[in-house]
Design an enzyme around this catalytic site. Structure first.
Site, mmCIF file in Angstrom:
data_model
loop_
_atom_site.group_PDB
_atom_site.id
_atom_site.type_symbol
_atom_site.label_atom_id
_atom_site.label_comp_id
_atom_site.label_asym_id
_atom_site.label_seq_id
_atom_site.Cartn_x
_atom_site.Cartn_y
_atom_site.Cartn_z
ATOM 1 C CE LYS A 1 -1.132 1.981 3.688
ATOM 2 N NZ LYS A 1 -1.549 2.281 5.080
ATOM 3 C CG ASP B 1 -3.909 -0.303 7.802
ATOM 4 O OD1 ASP B 1 -4.308 -1.045 8.721
ATOM 5 O OD2 ASP B 1 -2.717 -0.290 7.423
#
Length: 290
Positions: free
Chosen positions: A11, A139
């Protein structure tokens, strides 16, 4: 039954604007998040009990961790579905650096949840899995979906962004850890007021997006560099490479990314930097690849 395998992609926070800590101890943020075409490899297969094997270039840093996010997520899956502890064995080939600002642990957990759902033939869509993924952190849902998105709130309010074009990039980690908690504590010494989500690029071409990103920032970059000066050295080294359009730290660090106009330019820059810094982790990649 044969194992199921997937990549848990890295990410990247293309920008990260952070506000002061709130009354509940969380930092509000806004970010545009994209995922790379490189990451850890996850395999899941039936077993007598839930277990995890960790291997790979960065596996030694996780092998002794009894609270791995993969196991935490799969235990939450069993509780949410009423099946009890899933009887699965998970193999993690840890290819991404640890404490690197790449969402590696959350991405691993998200990939494992999807594979477990498919292997166990559970009637759950990605939205339902995203709720379960919250157990690994704010997240968790973002990394489970692994789609370009605007992230707001605590990082858990997502708006998917299909307009982001593929961006040619290079990821660089100078080999130092950058624990998220320590970076946020350093940031709290001089926090910024959080502004609303910036207006999107006028033009969603790769070049237009890079120009727009240059107007944004990562509010955690300066405090992370203060704790780990090697991150600053990596930013400077990457920014000085030929054809690098933008250099910035991702997340809470220590990984730095650079954006280029072409994949060839990113690969050439990676070779050049590797010849000067053979101990750094350096990986050309494409963000938001189809």
């Amino acid at each position: 039954m044969s194992p199921l395998t997937a990549i848990a992609p890295a990410k990247i926070n293309l920008f990260l604007h952070v506000g002061p800590v709130d009354d509940e101890g969380y930092h509000p943020l806004t970010s545009l998040v994209a995922f790379a075409d490189v990451g850890d490899s996850i395999s899941v297969e039936p077993a007598d009990r839930l277990s995890l094997t960790v291997d790979g270039p960065f596996g030694s840093g996780l092998a002794a961790d009894p609270d791995n996010l993969i196991l935490r997520a799969l235990q939450a899956l069993g509780e949410a579905t009423g099946i009890g502890q899933p009887r699965l064995h998970v193999y993690l080939d840890k290819r991404l650096p640890i404490a690197a600002g790449l969402g590696g642990g959350s991405s691993d957990a998200g990939a494992a949840l999807k594979l477990a759902r498919d292997l166990l033939r559970l009637d759950l869509d990605d939205a339902a899995l995203g709720e379960i993924a919250k157990v690994v952190g704010a997240d968790g849902p973002m990394c489970l979906h692994a789609r370009t998105a605007w992230a707001e709130g605590r990082g858990d309010v997502l708006t998917f962004e299909p307009r982001l074009p593929p961006l040619h990039a290079m990821l660089v980690n100078p080999g130092v850890p950058s624990p998220t908690g320590a970076v946020y504590r350093a940031y709290d010494a001089a926090p910024r007021p959080l502004q609303s989500r910036p207006a999107p690029p006028v033009e969603w071409s790769a070049s237009g997006v890079i120009d727009w990103l240059a107007e944004q920032r990562n509010d955690l970059q300066a405090p992370a560099i203060a704790l780990q000066p090697a991150i600053g050295a990596a930013v400077q080294a990457v920014a000085a490479l030929p054809d690098a359009r933008l250099a910035r730290m991702s997340g809470s660090g220590a990984t730095v990314f650079a954006l280029f106009d072409t994949r060839e330019a990113a690969e050439a820059a990676a070779r050049q930097l590797a010849s000067k810094q053979p101990d750094w982790w350096i990986m050309p990649t494409t963000l938001a690849a189809p």
